[in-house]
Design a protein around this motif. Structure first.
Motif, PDB file in Angstrom:
ATOM      1  N   ALA A  58       1.023  -1.215   0.186  1.00  0.00           N
ATOM      2  CA  ALA A  58      -0.074   0.080   0.060  1.00  0.00           C
ATOM      3  C   ALA A  58       0.864   1.145   0.132  1.00  0.00           C
ATOM      4  N   PHE A  59       0.407   2.372  -0.734  1.00  0.00           N
ATOM      5  CA  PHE A  59       1.041   3.809  -0.848  1.00  0.00           C
ATOM      6  C   PHE A  59      -0.033   4.726  -0.649  1.00  0.00           C
ATOM      7  N   ALA A  60       0.150   5.715   0.065  1.00  0.00           N
ATOM      8  CA  ALA A  60      -0.847   6.565   0.348  1.00  0.00           C
ATOM      9  C   ALA A  60      -0.530   7.904  -0.414  1.00  0.00           C
ATOM     10  N   ILE A  61      -1.310   8.833  -0.966  1.00  0.00           N
ATOM     11  CA  ILE A  61      -1.134   9.913  -1.519  1.00  0.00           C
ATOM     12  C   ILE A  61      -2.273  10.760  -1.609  1.00  0.00           C
ATOM     13  N   GLN A  62      -1.906  12.078  -1.157  1.00  0.00           N
ATOM     14  CA  GLN A  62      -2.842  13.116  -1.128  1.00  0.00           C
ATOM     15  C   GLN A  62      -3.375  13.771  -2.447  1.00  0.00           C
ATOM     16  N   ALA A  63      -4.488  13.849  -2.682  1.00  0.00           N
ATOM     17  CA  ALA A  63      -4.778  14.573  -3.935  1.00  0.00           C
ATOM     18  C   ALA A  63      -6.445  15.139  -4.133  1.00  0.00           C
ATOM     19  N   ASP A  64      -6.757  16.062  -4.327  1.00  0.00           N
ATOM     20  CA  ASP A  64      -8.074  16.346  -4.822  1.00  0.00           C
ATOM     21  C   ASP A  64      -8.467  15.867  -6.122  1.00  0.00           C
ATOM     22  N   VAL A  65      -9.230  15.019  -6.094  1.00  0.00           N
ATOM     23  CA  VAL A  65      -9.729  14.310  -7.528  1.00  0.00           C
ATOM     24  C   VAL A  65     -10.403  15.464  -8.528  1.00  0.00           C
ATOM     25  N   SER A  66     -10.778  16.415  -7.825  1.00  0.00           N
ATOM     26  CA  SER A  66     -11.386  17.364  -8.828  1.00  0.00           C
ATOM     27  C   SER A  66     -10.423  18.458  -9.380  1.00  0.00           C
ATOM     28  N   ASP A  67      -9.137  18.147  -9.426  1.00  0.00           N
ATOM     29  CA  ASP A  67      -8.077  18.896  -9.636  1.00  0.00           C
ATOM     30  C   ASP A  67      -7.359  18.015 -10.674  1.00  0.00           C
ATOM     31  N   GLN A  68      -7.485  18.390 -11.919  1.00  0.00           N
ATOM     32  CA  GLN A  68      -6.759  17.489 -12.858  1.00  0.00           C
ATOM     33  C   GLN A  68      -5.371  17.539 -12.525  1.00  0.00           C
ATOM     34  N   ALA A  70      -3.388  17.697 -10.042  1.00  0.00           N
ATOM     35  CA  ALA A  70      -3.056  16.982  -8.628  1.00  0.00           C
ATOM     36  C   ALA A  70      -3.234  15.625  -9.056  1.00  0.00           C
ATOM     37  N   VAL A  71      -4.382  14.950  -9.825  1.00  0.00           N
ATOM     38  CA  VAL A  71      -4.503  13.744 -10.234  1.00  0.00           C
ATOM     39  C   VAL A  71      -3.536  13.271 -10.939  1.00  0.00           C
ATOM     40  N   ASN A  72      -2.873  14.051 -11.996  1.00  0.00           N
ATOM     41  CA  ASN A  72      -1.878  13.617 -12.938  1.00  0.00           C
ATOM     42  C   ASN A  72      -0.766  13.155 -12.008  1.00  0.00           C
ATOM     43  N   ALA A  73      -0.403  14.135 -11.137  1.00  0.00           N
ATOM     44  CA  ALA A  73       0.774  14.306 -10.482  1.00  0.00           C
ATOM     45  C   ALA A  73       0.388  12.915  -9.482  1.00  0.00           C
ATOM     46  N   MET A  74      -0.639  12.585  -8.804  1.00  0.00           N
ATOM     47  CA  MET A  74      -0.747  11.526  -8.150  1.00  0.00           C
ATOM     48  C   MET A  74      -0.439  10.392  -8.893  1.00  0.00           C
ATOM     49  N   PHE A  75      -0.732  10.005 -10.356  1.00  0.00           N
ATOM     50  CA  PHE A  75      -0.391   9.070 -10.905  1.00  0.00           C
ATOM     51  C   PHE A  75       0.900   8.794 -11.282  1.00  0.00           C
ATOM     52  N   ALA A  76       1.560   9.671 -11.460  1.00  0.00           N
ATOM     53  CA  ALA A  76       3.267   9.868 -11.572  1.00  0.00           C
ATOM     54  C   ALA A  76       3.701   9.348 -10.415  1.00  0.00           C
ATOM     55  N   LYS A  77       3.154   9.719  -9.231  1.00  0.00           N
ATOM     56  CA  LYS A  77       3.997   9.358  -7.934  1.00  0.00           C
ATOM     57  C   LYS A  77       3.690   7.601  -7.686  1.00  0.00           C
ATOM     58  N   ALA A  78       2.468   7.247  -8.019  1.00  0.00           N
ATOM     59  CA  ALA A  78       2.216   5.770  -7.954  1.00  0.00           C
ATOM     60  C   ALA A  78       3.095   5.050  -8.818  1.00  0.00           C
ATOM     61  N   ARG A  79       3.311   5.386 -10.130  1.00  0.00           N
ATOM     62  CA  ARG A  79       4.106   4.581 -10.907  1.00  0.00           C
ATOM     63  C   ARG A  79       5.571   4.930 -10.384  1.00  0.00           C
ATOM     64  N   GLU A  80       5.954   6.016  -9.865  1.00  0.00           N
ATOM     65  CA  GLU A  80       7.207   6.175  -9.418  1.00  0.00           C
ATOM     66  C   GLU A  80       7.538   5.013  -8.257  1.00  0.00           C
ATOM     67  N   HIS A  81       6.645   5.132  -7.278  1.00  0.00           N
ATOM     68  CA  HIS A  81       6.690   4.218  -6.203  1.00  0.00           C
ATOM     69  C   HIS A  81       6.717   2.541  -6.619  1.00  0.00           C
ATOM     70  N   PHE A  82       5.611   2.281  -7.450  1.00  0.00           N
ATOM     71  CA  PHE A  82       5.719   0.889  -7.616  1.00  0.00           C
ATOM     72  C   PHE A  82       6.202   0.323  -8.781  1.00  0.00           C
ATOM     73  N   GLY A  83       6.956   1.233  -9.757  1.00  0.00           N
ATOM     74  CA  GLY A  83       7.613   0.903 -10.889  1.00  0.00           C
ATOM     75  C   GLY A  83       6.828   0.357 -11.901  1.00  0.00           C
ATOM     76  N   CYS A  84       5.621   0.588 -12.124  1.00  0.00           N
ATOM     77  CA  CYS A  84       4.669   0.202 -13.100  1.00  0.00           C
ATOM     78  C   CYS A  84       3.137   1.104 -13.045  1.00  0.00           C
ATOM     79  N   GLN A 131      -8.497   9.840 -17.422  1.00  0.00           N
ATOM     80  CA  GLN A 131      -7.669  10.233 -18.418  1.00  0.00           C
ATOM     81  C   GLN A 131      -6.234   9.994 -18.051  1.00  0.00           C
ATOM     82  N   ALA A 132      -5.823  10.160 -16.686  1.00  0.00           N
ATOM     83  CA  ALA A 132      -4.706   9.907 -16.215  1.00  0.00           C
ATOM     84  C   ALA A 132      -4.127   8.634 -16.291  1.00  0.00           C
ATOM     85  N   ALA A 133      -5.118   7.827 -16.289  1.00  0.00           N
ATOM     86  CA  ALA A 133      -4.850   6.241 -16.192  1.00  0.00           C
ATOM     87  C   ALA A 133      -4.492   5.720 -17.588  1.00  0.00           C
ATOM     88  N   LEU A 134      -5.046   6.373 -18.637  1.00  0.00           N
ATOM     89  CA  LEU A 134      -5.239   5.840 -20.020  1.00  0.00           C
ATOM     90  C   LEU A 134      -3.766   5.351 -20.585  1.00  0.00           C
TER      91      LEU A 134
END
Length: 257
Positions: A58-68, A70-84, A131-134
């Motif tokens: 598990a990995f926690a990331i703060q982001a307001d999902v109504s802020d595009q 912030a969402v894009n940054a969250m997906f980048a952090k997730a990928r960096e942390h898990f390597g995928c 959109q960030a996941a695509l």
């Protein structure tokens, strides 16, 4: 590329994942061996407590999902942390809302601001996460988007006009996105519940309402957040690889379809 991944091969992002239903969604996917990103807005302590229970998964990331952004940054952090890349998104985050019919605006009091707030958070949030996941989903040739809905479309017994309008729009987006993204092996489905016993959002619901719903339901009880969360696993699993654009109602049989 396989057209489906087992749950223990997936990186799942749950929005609003620190408390209530979101916490149970996180626990369900962790239990099945998935790596999970716990998105939260203000519940840092609860999110970090969940991570501490499964620090490797598990990995926690703060982001307001109504802020595009912030969402894009969250997906980048997730990928960096898990390597995928994130393979699976569960859109659960809910703009601030209390499930207490007596306190909700009725037809005379309802404002466009009420509806706009829900559309912005519910539909806007799901659009931005999708959109960030695509790019990552297309990269691996697999994607699962699971939107959390409500049975109030079919059973509008309480004046949650704004909430229900937001979720109804999300159902429409679920179906149009499923057609658009199907060629990419990305499925988009909705799982809709009724009142759940008990989450922070339903804490203000009078006990007699729970009793009435239980008595009206074939299973004679109110669905728990953990029971609801388990049903979402189907849409992430290989068993649902040919299912998309659907809305599964999980409320103990209260509402049919």
């Amino acid at each position: 590329m396989s057209n489906s991944f087992n749950l223990n091969q997936q990186l799942v992002l749950v929005t609003g994942g620190a408390r209530g239903l979101g916490e149970q969604l996180v626990r369900a996917y962790l239990r099945e061996g998935a790596n999970v990103v716990i998105n939260y807005l203000t519940s840092a302590d609860a999110a970090n407590k969940l991570v501490a229970e499964a620090p490797d998964q598990a990995f926690a990331i703060q982001a307001d999902v109504s802020d595009q952004a912030a969402v894009n940054a969250m997906f980048a952090k997730a990928r960096e942390h898990f390597g995928c890349p994130v393979t699976t998104v569960v859109n659960n985050a809910l703009p601030k809302f209390s499930f207490n019919g007596d306190a909700r605006p009725n037809a005379d009091q309802l404002s466009w601001q009420h509806i706009h707030q829900q559309l912005e958070g519910v539909v806007g949030g799901a659009l931005y996460t999708t959109q960030a996941a695509l790019p990552g989903m297309r990269e691996v040739g697999f994607g699962r988007i699971i939107n959390i809905g409500t049975n109030l479309f079919q059973n509008p017994v309480v004046p949650y006009h704004d909430y229900t309008a937001g979720k109804a729009a999300l159902l429409s987006l679920t179906r149009t996105l499923s057609n658009d993204l199907g060629p990419d092996n990305i499925t988009v489905n909705m799982v809709s519940g009724g009142l759940l016993r008990t989450t922070d959002a339903s804490a203000s619901t009078p006990e007699e309402v729970f009793d009435y719903i239980a008595a009206s339901t074939p299973l004679r009880r109110v669905t728990t957040p953990a029971e609801f969360a388990d049903a979402t696993l189907f849409f992430a699993s290989p068993w649902s690889r040919s299912v998309t654009g659907q809305n599964l109602v999980v409320d103990g049989g209260l509402v049919k379809g």
